[in-house]
Design an enzyme around this catalytic site. Structure first.
Site, PDB file in Angstrom:
ATOM      1  N   GLY A 242       0.871  -1.219   0.012  1.00 48.11           N
ATOM      2  CA  GLY A 242      -0.187  -0.194  -0.027  1.00 48.11           C
ATOM      3  C   GLY A 242       0.825   1.336  -0.186  1.00 48.11           C
TER       4      GLY A 242
ATOM      5  N   ASP B 136       1.041   3.548   4.609  1.00 50.49           N
ATOM      6  CA  ASP B 136      -0.071   4.062   3.793  1.00 50.49           C
ATOM      7  C   ASP B 136      -1.080   4.609   4.814  1.00 50.49           C
ATOM      8  OD1 ASP B 136      -0.755   1.492   4.560  1.00 50.49           O
ATOM      9  OD2 ASP B 136      -1.627   1.271   2.525  1.00 50.49           O
TER      10      ASP B 136
ATOM     11  N   ASP C 253      -5.603  -0.263  -1.657  1.00 48.67           N
ATOM     12  CA  ASP C 253      -6.292  -1.066  -2.488  1.00 48.67           C
ATOM     13  C   ASP C 253      -7.569  -1.807  -1.688  1.00 48.67           C
ATOM     14  OD1 ASP C 253      -4.991  -2.798  -0.777  1.00 48.67           O
ATOM     15  OD2 ASP C 253      -5.557  -4.427  -1.921  1.00 48.67           O
TER      16      ASP C 253
ATOM     17  N   PHE D 162     -13.876   3.116   4.101  1.00 48.71           N
ATOM     18  CA  PHE D 162     -12.878   2.464   3.609  1.00 48.71           C
ATOM     19  C   PHE D 162     -12.333   3.066   2.351  1.00 48.71           C
ATOM     20  CE2 PHE D 162     -10.819  -0.928   0.992  1.00 48.71           C
ATOM     21  CZ  PHE D 162      -9.959  -1.368   1.967  1.00 48.71           C
TER      22      PHE D 162
ATOM     23  N   ASP E 105      -4.847   2.294  10.800  1.00 47.29           N
ATOM     24  CA  ASP E 105      -6.438   1.955  11.099  1.00 47.29           C
ATOM     25  C   ASP E 105      -6.418   1.279  12.531  1.00 47.29           C
ATOM     26  OD1 ASP E 105      -9.123   1.351  10.988  1.00 47.29           O
ATOM     27  OD2 ASP E 105      -8.785  -0.168   9.518  1.00 47.29           O
TER      28      ASP E 105
HETATM   29  P1  IMP Z   1      -4.202  -1.790  10.988  1.00 45.19           P
HETATM   30  O1  IMP Z   1      -3.407  -2.902  11.415  1.00 45.19           O
HETATM   31  O2  IMP Z   1      -5.847  -2.020  11.369  1.00 45.19           O
HETATM   32  O3  IMP Z   1      -3.786  -0.404  11.362  1.00 45.19           O
HETATM   33  O4  IMP Z   1      -4.380  -1.911   9.440  1.00 45.19           O
HETATM   34  C1  IMP Z   1      -3.344  -1.463   8.502  1.00 45.19           C
HETATM   35  C2  IMP Z   1      -3.505  -1.838   7.220  1.00 45.19           C
HETATM   36  O5  IMP Z   1      -4.775  -2.414   6.856  1.00 45.19           O
HETATM   37  C3  IMP Z   1      -2.897  -0.801   6.239  1.00 45.19           C
HETATM   38  O6  IMP Z   1      -1.722  -0.896   5.968  1.00 45.19           O
HETATM   39  C4  IMP Z   1      -3.650  -1.218   4.984  1.00 45.19           C
HETATM   40  O7  IMP Z   1      -3.018  -1.915   4.063  1.00 45.19           O
HETATM   41  C5  IMP Z   1      -5.053  -1.885   5.452  1.00 45.19           C
HETATM   42  N1  IMP Z   1      -6.186  -0.622   5.479  1.00 45.19           N
HETATM   43  C6  IMP Z   1      -6.943  -0.335   6.591  1.00 45.19           C
HETATM   44  N2  IMP Z   1      -7.702   0.515   6.409  1.00 45.19           N
HETATM   45  C7  IMP Z   1      -7.665   0.607   5.015  1.00 45.19           C
HETATM   46  C8  IMP Z   1      -8.650   1.383   4.066  1.00 45.19           C
HETATM   47  O8  IMP Z   1      -9.522   2.163   4.341  1.00 45.19           O
HETATM   48  N3  IMP Z   1      -8.426   1.295   2.613  1.00 45.19           N
HETATM   49  C9  IMP Z   1      -7.417   0.187   2.375  1.00 45.19           C
HETATM   50  N4  IMP Z   1      -6.475  -0.395   3.338  1.00 45.19           N
HETATM   51  C10 IMP Z   1      -6.768  -0.277   4.644  1.00 45.19           C
HETATM   52 MG    MG Z   2      -3.652  -3.403   1.944  1.00 47.82          MG
END
Ligand code: IMP
Ligand code: MG
Length: 178
Positions: free
Chosen positions: A43, A99, A158, A151, A102
């Site tokens: 990403g 990127d 992606d 999202f 979340d």
């Molecule tokens: P986390 O571990 O929940 O912080 O997730 C992080 C990863 O989830 C990011 O590096 C993205 O690859 C993916 N991700 C989280 N939210 C989104 C979104 O809204 N669109 C696309 N990818 C996302």
């Molecule tokens: Mg991803």
């Protein structure tokens, strides 16, 4: 492709300006230091490509690919390393380039993992932050934009490997994934 985006959140121009700003901050903070940018694939690849050109001091790059177990929309915090760094980070200043933050669980794992390799420092640069969703207690030194809890796709981000090539960041129509 464009018709699946219900709202453009950040235009190409806004992103370019923000990446320039982060590049200037990093150049200032790491002047005279040896810096390694670690990009989390896939990403962050476009963000990294633009960011590295906005940094006006010596910098090296490396890549990691991780996969967090869970669904496309929610990560579990259990992370598997698919591709590790090519070189040692011992005694180096590292910035992890992401990127989007979340839940923060992926980055929390990565920080812990990289910190165990004896770097001089580890910081985080993330283009987007979903503030409401952050479960893990981590701080990012460099932040592009705060992002609503939707999202989003584009500029590297992606859904099922699609939409990475959109030049802007927008909200994906829920119809695509529901
Ligand atoms: P986390 O571990 O929940 O912080 O997730 C992080 C990863 O989830 C990011 O590096 C993205 O690859 C993916 N991700 C989280 N939210 C989104 C979104 O809204 N669109 C696309 N990818 C996302
Ligand atoms: Mg991803």
């Amino acid at each position: 492709m464009h018709e699946d985006v219900t709202q453009v959140l950040f235009t190409q121009e806004e992103i370019a300006e923000t990446v320039k700003r982060i590049g200037a901050e990093i150049s200032r903070d790491y002047a005279g230091k040896k810096l390694l940018l670690v990009t989390v694939l896939k990403g962050a690849f476009i963000f990294m490509a633009d960011l590295v050109r906005a940094i006006d001091s010596e910098v090296e790059i490396d890549f990691m690919e991780v996969s967090s177990y869970g669904t496309e929309a929610k990560s579990s915090g259990i992370v598997r390393i698919i591709k590790d760094l090519d070189s040692s980070i011992e005694g180096r200043h590292v910035i992890i380039v992401e990127d989007i933050l979340d839940s923060g669980l992926t980055l929390k794992y990565l920080c812990k993992n990289l910190n165990s390799r004896k770097p001089l420092s580890v910081e985080i640069a993330t283009l987007l932050l979903k503030k409401e969703k952050q479960e893990a207690d981590i701080t990012c030194k460099y932040l592009g934009f705060c992002c609503p809890d939707e999202f989003v796709v584009g500029y590297g981000l992606d859904f099922s490997e699609r939409y990475r090539n959109l030049p802007y960041i927008g909200v994906l129509d829920p119809k695509v994934y529901s």
